[in-house]
Write a protein that holds these residues in place. Sequence first.
Motif, PDB file in Angstrom:
ATOM      1  N   HIS A  85      -0.173  -1.146  -0.588  1.00  0.00           N
ATOM      2  CA  HIS A  85      -0.911   0.039  -0.131  1.00  0.00           C
ATOM      3  C   HIS A  85      -1.711   0.597  -1.295  1.00  0.00           C
ATOM      4  O   HIS A  85      -1.297   0.479  -2.452  1.00  0.00           O
ATOM      5  CB  HIS A  85       0.026   1.097   0.453  1.00  0.00           C
ATOM      6  N   ASP A 114       3.341   2.512  -8.223  1.00  0.00           N
ATOM      7  CA  ASP A 114       3.444   2.610  -6.756  1.00  0.00           C
ATOM      8  C   ASP A 114       2.079   2.955  -6.180  1.00  0.00           C
ATOM      9  O   ASP A 114       1.806   4.113  -5.959  1.00  0.00           O
ATOM     10  CB  ASP A 114       4.496   3.662  -6.400  1.00  0.00           C
ATOM     11  N   MET A 115       1.186   1.949  -5.922  1.00  0.00           N
ATOM     12  CA  MET A 115       1.436   0.613  -6.358  1.00  0.00           C
ATOM     13  C   MET A 115       0.173  -0.120  -6.773  1.00  0.00           C
ATOM     14  O   MET A 115      -0.042  -1.256  -6.416  1.00  0.00           O
ATOM     15  CB  MET A 115       2.199  -0.167  -5.288  1.00  0.00           C
ATOM     16  N   GLU A 148       0.519   4.354   3.594  1.00  0.00           N
ATOM     17  CA  GLU A 148       1.954   4.076   3.441  1.00  0.00           C
ATOM     18  C   GLU A 148       2.716   5.324   3.016  1.00  0.00           C
ATOM     19  O   GLU A 148       3.817   5.582   3.475  1.00  0.00           O
ATOM     20  CB  GLU A 148       2.163   2.956   2.413  1.00  0.00           C
ATOM     21  N   GLU A 149       2.111   6.122   2.129  1.00  0.00           N
ATOM     22  CA  GLU A 149       2.830   7.292   1.595  1.00  0.00           C
ATOM     23  C   GLU A 149       2.965   8.412   2.623  1.00  0.00           C
ATOM     24  O   GLU A 149       3.644   9.400   2.380  1.00  0.00           O
ATOM     25  CB  GLU A 149       2.131   7.814   0.329  1.00  0.00           C
ATOM     26  N   GLU A 173       5.801  -3.592  -3.551  1.00  0.00           N
ATOM     27  CA  GLU A 173       6.292  -2.304  -4.061  1.00  0.00           C
ATOM     28  C   GLU A 173       6.918  -2.550  -5.433  1.00  0.00           C
ATOM     29  O   GLU A 173       7.324  -3.673  -5.756  1.00  0.00           O
ATOM     30  CB  GLU A 173       7.349  -1.741  -3.102  1.00  0.00           C
TER      31      GLU A 173
HETATM   32 ZN   LIG Z   1       4.743   2.412  -2.499  1.00  0.00          ZN
END
Ligand SMILES: [Zn+2]
Length: 389
Positions: A85, A114-115, A148-149, A173
């Motif tokens: 992501h 991250d990431m 994603e977050e 990740e």
């Molecule tokens: Zn992540």
Amino acid sequence: VSPGRAAAEVDRLAEGLPALLGRWCAINSGSRNLEGLAAMLAALREVAAPLAESVDEVPVAPGGPAVLDLVRRPGAEVRVLLMGHYDTVFGPEDPFRRGAPAGEDRFVGPGAADMKGGLLVLLTALAALEAAGPTGRLGWRVLVTPDEEVGSQGSAPLIAAAAAEAHVGLVFEPASGADPVRSRRGRDVLAVAVRGRAAHAGRDPGAGRSAVAALAELIGRLEALHDPARGVSLNVGRIAGGGAVNVVPDAAAAELETRSGTAADAADVRARIAATAREVAARREVAIDVRTLVACPPMPREPRRDALLEAYRERARALGVEVGAADLGGVSDGNLLAAAGLPVLDGLGVVGGGLHGPEEWVRLSSLAERARIAAELLTALDDGRLTPP
Ligand SMILES: [Zn+2]
């Protein structure tokens, strides 16, 4: 297992990685920052597109940010889905917006581990695979998502569809310490809304039904679901309700999350929350609505992942790197791949730490180190030394 040509190709490609990481970390790509996400997508595409046969940008919502979707040899016998992501948790106003080297082998920056570092590991491993002259038995697809977050809601359908066509999933990740991920708990986010009845708190308190008192009772009882020994946790992160102190409050609300190690535990927790809400609502004569905002399934331990982990560990050892296996509480898109039935290995990104905080860091040498291991794993899948579990 001995290191092959792909690992050597990584060494040839590795020199520019720290500088590229610095440039990517200087682009603010917080999940809600559309402009920053577009800039990051363009930067990513520039590096990634030459590796692929087809390059697509798929918006996660009308007018929303896009998933970068790269494909090479889609009809191949062994199909690998690689995921990352490009969003971060840091918004455009966050004081932590720039990265900088911090000592010999360390870089501190927003999203470094991250990431954005993990994306470099992913792309470098693929570039090395292609440069080493693959047999063509392996085909790949890369999805790099922008949400994603914030729970991957928009990307989830595309992720599930891609998982259905793949044989192995690899997620970049960050490693946990030095270790790839063996299991992740699942996560539900719930919104609770309580509707009571307002009344004058002095003249006629009996006519009121306090939403605040009902919510307080519900929260007190839900806390009992917290069961660390079983891997179940519950956290009420936010509450709101009431107004003037001389009014019995008719509205209250809360947001909470639960985490569970297995799908059965998650279902059990959901059922118990619903039952407790019904009991409290009936006894206090209020209405309680429990709504699911996010439901991310767990990624429990399984034999196919153990087999992939062993294969990864062997390749790491051949390159002089010892890795173990981590069981984590945090979720990733690996959870979605696992729930779609794909054997998935997660935590293949960089070695770093301080995730989501102002000291997020990467061990710079891990960019090439982890790319070598991933490239060797891909090569083994390509030449048939390793078959998907
Ligand atoms: Zn992540």
